[in-house]
Scaffold this motif. Sequence first.
Motif, PDB file in Angstrom:
ATOM      1  N   ASP A 229       0.835  -1.202   0.000  1.00  0.00           N
ATOM      2  CA  ASP A 229       0.000   0.000   0.000  1.00  0.00           C
ATOM      3  C   ASP A 229       0.874   1.258   0.000  1.00  0.00           C
ATOM      4  O   ASP A 229       0.578   2.236  -0.710  1.00  0.00           O
ATOM      5  N   THR A 230       1.960   1.222   0.761  1.00  0.00           N
ATOM      6  CA  THR A 230       2.890   2.357   0.802  1.00  0.00           C
ATOM      7  C   THR A 230       3.430   2.630  -0.606  1.00  0.00           C
ATOM      8  O   THR A 230       3.512   3.782  -1.056  1.00  0.00           O
ATOM      9  N   ILE A 231       3.780   1.552  -1.311  1.00  0.00           N
ATOM     10  CA  ILE A 231       4.350   1.681  -2.659  1.00  0.00           C
ATOM     11  C   ILE A 231       3.301   2.231  -3.639  1.00  0.00           C
ATOM     12  O   ILE A 231       3.602   3.099  -4.472  1.00  0.00           O
ATOM     13  N   ILE A 232       2.068   1.742  -3.526  1.00  0.00           N
ATOM     14  CA  ILE A 232       1.006   2.217  -4.425  1.00  0.00           C
ATOM     15  C   ILE A 232       0.837   3.725  -4.260  1.00  0.00           C
ATOM     16  O   ILE A 232       0.770   4.485  -5.237  1.00  0.00           O
ATOM     17  N   ARG A 233       0.840   4.181  -3.007  1.00  0.00           N
ATOM     18  CA  ARG A 233       0.675   5.628  -2.775  1.00  0.00           C
ATOM     19  C   ARG A 233       1.901   6.408  -3.252  1.00  0.00           C
ATOM     20  O   ARG A 233       1.781   7.534  -3.745  1.00  0.00           O
ATOM     21  N   ALA A 291      13.143   0.319  -9.116  1.00  0.00           N
ATOM     22  CA  ALA A 291      13.338  -0.369  -7.829  1.00  0.00           C
ATOM     23  C   ALA A 291      14.381   0.352  -6.981  1.00  0.00           C
ATOM     24  O   ALA A 291      14.215   0.489  -5.767  1.00  0.00           O
ATOM     25  N   SER A 292      15.436   0.835  -7.626  1.00  0.00           N
ATOM     26  CA  SER A 292      16.502   1.517  -6.868  1.00  0.00           C
ATOM     27  C   SER A 292      15.996   2.824  -6.260  1.00  0.00           C
ATOM     28  O   SER A 292      16.282   3.133  -5.102  1.00  0.00           O
ATOM     29  N   MET A 293      15.220   3.579  -7.062  1.00  0.00           N
ATOM     30  CA  MET A 293      14.664   4.840  -6.546  1.00  0.00           C
ATOM     31  C   MET A 293      13.720   4.557  -5.364  1.00  0.00           C
ATOM     32  O   MET A 293      13.783   5.212  -4.314  1.00  0.00           O
ATOM     33  N   LEU A 294      12.874   3.554  -5.536  1.00  0.00           N
ATOM     34  CA  LEU A 294      11.911   3.207  -4.485  1.00  0.00           C
ATOM     35  C   LEU A 294      12.637   2.730  -3.223  1.00  0.00           C
ATOM     36  O   LEU A 294      12.275   3.119  -2.106  1.00  0.00           O
ATOM     37  N   GLN A 295      13.655   1.898  -3.426  1.00  0.00           N
ATOM     38  CA  GLN A 295      14.413   1.375  -2.285  1.00  0.00           C
ATOM     39  C   GLN A 295      15.019   2.531  -1.483  1.00  0.00           C
ATOM     40  O   GLN A 295      14.937   2.569  -0.260  1.00  0.00           O
ATOM     41  N   GLN A 299      13.689   3.800   2.368  1.00  0.00           N
ATOM     42  CA  GLN A 299      14.587   3.902   3.522  1.00  0.00           C
ATOM     43  C   GLN A 299      14.548   5.313   4.113  1.00  0.00           C
ATOM     44  O   GLN A 299      14.636   5.477   5.332  1.00  0.00           O
ATOM     45  N   ALA A 300      14.418   6.320   3.266  1.00  0.00           N
ATOM     46  CA  ALA A 300      14.329   7.706   3.748  1.00  0.00           C
ATOM     47  C   ALA A 300      12.988   7.933   4.456  1.00  0.00           C
ATOM     48  O   ALA A 300      12.927   8.545   5.534  1.00  0.00           O
ATOM     49  N   MET A 301      11.919   7.415   3.857  1.00  0.00           N
ATOM     50  CA  MET A 301      10.560   7.594   4.389  1.00  0.00           C
ATOM     51  C   MET A 301      10.434   7.036   5.810  1.00  0.00           C
ATOM     52  O   MET A 301       9.937   7.685   6.709  1.00  0.00           O
ATOM     53  N   ARG A 303      12.621   6.600   7.977  1.00  0.00           N
ATOM     54  CA  ARG A 303      13.490   7.280   8.934  1.00  0.00           C
ATOM     55  C   ARG A 303      13.106   8.752   9.106  1.00  0.00           C
ATOM     56  O   ARG A 303      13.880   9.541   9.651  1.00  0.00           O
ATOM     57  N   GLY A 304      11.941   9.115   8.592  1.00  0.00           N
ATOM     58  CA  GLY A 304      11.454  10.485   8.795  1.00  0.00           C
ATOM     59  C   GLY A 304      12.145  11.513   7.921  1.00  0.00           C
ATOM     60  O   GLY A 304      12.128  12.704   8.224  1.00  0.00           O
ATOM     61  N   GLU A 305      12.757  11.056   6.828  1.00  0.00           N
ATOM     62  CA  GLU A 305      13.476  12.005   5.966  1.00  0.00           C
ATOM     63  C   GLU A 305      12.608  12.520   4.819  1.00  0.00           C
ATOM     64  O   GLU A 305      13.046  13.369   4.049  1.00  0.00           O
ATOM     65  N   LEU A 306      11.422  11.971   4.663  1.00  0.00           N
ATOM     66  CA  LEU A 306      10.489  12.461   3.634  1.00  0.00           C
ATOM     67  C   LEU A 306       9.201  12.863   4.348  1.00  0.00           C
ATOM     68  O   LEU A 306       8.262  12.073   4.460  1.00  0.00           O
ATOM     69  N   PRO A 307       9.161  14.105   4.878  1.00  0.00           N
ATOM     70  CA  PRO A 307       8.058  14.506   5.755  1.00  0.00           C
ATOM     71  C   PRO A 307       6.682  14.350   5.114  1.00  0.00           C
ATOM     72  O   PRO A 307       5.686  14.147   5.819  1.00  0.00           O
ATOM     73  N   GLU A 308       6.609  14.402   3.773  1.00  0.00           N
ATOM     74  CA  GLU A 308       5.282  14.298   3.148  1.00  0.00           C
ATOM     75  C   GLU A 308       4.662  12.924   3.404  1.00  0.00           C
ATOM     76  O   GLU A 308       3.452  12.747   3.334  1.00  0.00           O
ATOM     77  N   TYR A 309       5.472  11.908   3.720  1.00  0.00           N
ATOM     78  CA  TYR A 309       4.933  10.580   4.049  1.00  0.00           C
ATOM     79  C   TYR A 309       4.922  10.328   5.560  1.00  0.00           C
ATOM     80  O   TYR A 309       4.187   9.520   6.059  1.00  0.00           O
ATOM     81  N   GLY A 310       5.811  11.007   6.285  1.00  0.00           N
ATOM     82  CA  GLY A 310       6.043  10.680   7.693  1.00  0.00           C
ATOM     83  C   GLY A 310       4.915  11.053   8.633  1.00  0.00           C
ATOM     84  O   GLY A 310       4.689  10.398   9.636  1.00  0.00           O
ATOM     85  N   LYS A 311       4.174  12.150   8.286  1.00  0.00           N
ATOM     86  CA  LYS A 311       3.240  12.757   9.250  1.00  0.00           C
ATOM     87  C   LYS A 311       2.329  11.750   9.943  1.00  0.00           C
ATOM     88  O   LYS A 311       2.265  11.686  11.150  1.00  0.00           O
ATOM     89  N   ASN A 312       1.614  10.955   9.124  1.00  0.00           N
ATOM     90  CA  ASN A 312       0.648  10.030   9.717  1.00  0.00           C
ATOM     91  C   ASN A 312       1.184   8.616   9.830  1.00  0.00           C
ATOM     92  O   ASN A 312       0.516   7.755  10.368  1.00  0.00           O
ATOM     93  N   TRP A 313       2.345   8.374   9.295  1.00  0.00           N
ATOM     94  CA  TRP A 313       2.833   6.996   9.207  1.00  0.00           C
ATOM     95  C   TRP A 313       3.902   6.645  10.228  1.00  0.00           C
ATOM     96  O   TRP A 313       4.315   5.493  10.292  1.00  0.00           O
ATOM     97  N   LEU A 314       4.380   7.609  10.992  1.00  0.00           N
ATOM     98  CA  LEU A 314       5.443   7.319  11.959  1.00  0.00           C
ATOM     99  C   LEU A 314       4.929   7.648  13.361  1.00  0.00           C
ATOM    100  O   LEU A 314       4.487   8.769  13.620  1.00  0.00           O
ATOM    101  N   THR A 315       4.961   6.658  14.235  1.00  0.00           N
ATOM    102  CA  THR A 315       4.529   6.856  15.639  1.00  0.00           C
ATOM    103  C   THR A 315       5.778   6.827  16.518  1.00  0.00           C
ATOM    104  O   THR A 315       6.462   5.791  16.570  1.00  0.00           O
TER     105      THR A 315
END
Length: 317
Positions: A229-233, A291-295, A299-301, A303-315
């Motif tokens: 689901d993360t990848i689809i988004r 695959a390399s870009m996604l990988q 890893q950045a997502m 670890r909180g390095e991509l804030p546009e994904y981190g907000k609701n997905w990191l507790t």
Amino acid sequence: MANAPVAHPTSRRGEKVWFNGKILPESEARISLFTHGLHYGVGAFEGIRAYKQKNGGGAVFRLVEHMDRLVESAKILDLKLPYSSEQLVQAALEACRANHFEECYIRPIIYTADGPLGVNPGANPPIDVAILCWEWGSYLGASNGARLKVSSFIRPHVNSSMTKGKITGQYVTGVLAKREALGAGYDEALLLDTEGFLTEGSGENLFMVKNGIVKTTPLTSILNGITRDTIIRYFENKKIPLKETRFTRDELWCADEVFLSGTAAEITPVREIDGRTIGNGANAGKPGPIASMLQRDYQAMVRGELPEYGKNWLTSI
Ligand code: PMP
């Protein structure tokens, strides 16, 4: 060439566990041989990862979605779970804190507990709920690309195997398939469905790329993976076209890129399937550009390095 065999992946185990509402030393959390779920495989589990964050501390990736799926697994098994998803979220955080883990794998498990040992556990069987944590590195141990084998074992019919539940007893097919693949010198097995179309790996969802279009197998006979689901988004955001559609093994062999996704396996590029090298030209047998870009971004997502994904997905732990 086969990848070197992976050492037993359990590294440092958390010494404390959360068991039926309490934090206990693992050595004191013991269960009876009369545990119903041990005999009949009536149980469900989750696999979740916590990561050290860019700004310090640890956080759990998509914890709420994992606990919601556990609650749904209990519903599928018709078990009355004594905790809500929100309570399980708090319990997982407690288990991490009790072990001073900022980065670890988290394994909640529920099962029919000590009770009558017939097939029928009774109308309202007792349920144990436990949460364990351990440090766990790369699951497939194949950073330069995994080698896969289409298994002789198939995903059971959807009326036999409840694919939307992460149900303990259902993993026997996956264990057999995985051991068959490892025995043949591969890293992971791919399972077909009852009609011969691809489904997923023994512990991962499956993606292929051909001519710039990403395809992943439809939800009909697979676990609804949270990484999937993360990848689809992610691809939606990147405006990269993605189709959820069935495909056959020969279509997969001829893909430009193939990769697996899962909480344990994260994003694992695939370099070979059934003796065929994946990819063409300079990319043959190597992780491809998508695959390399996604990988890298996954890893950045986490670890909180991509804030546009981190907000609701990191507790935060
Ligand atoms: N399929 C199967 C059979 C699995 O066991 C897993 C791991 N939970 C996955 C897919 C991937 O799911 P997720 O991304 O939620 O970890």
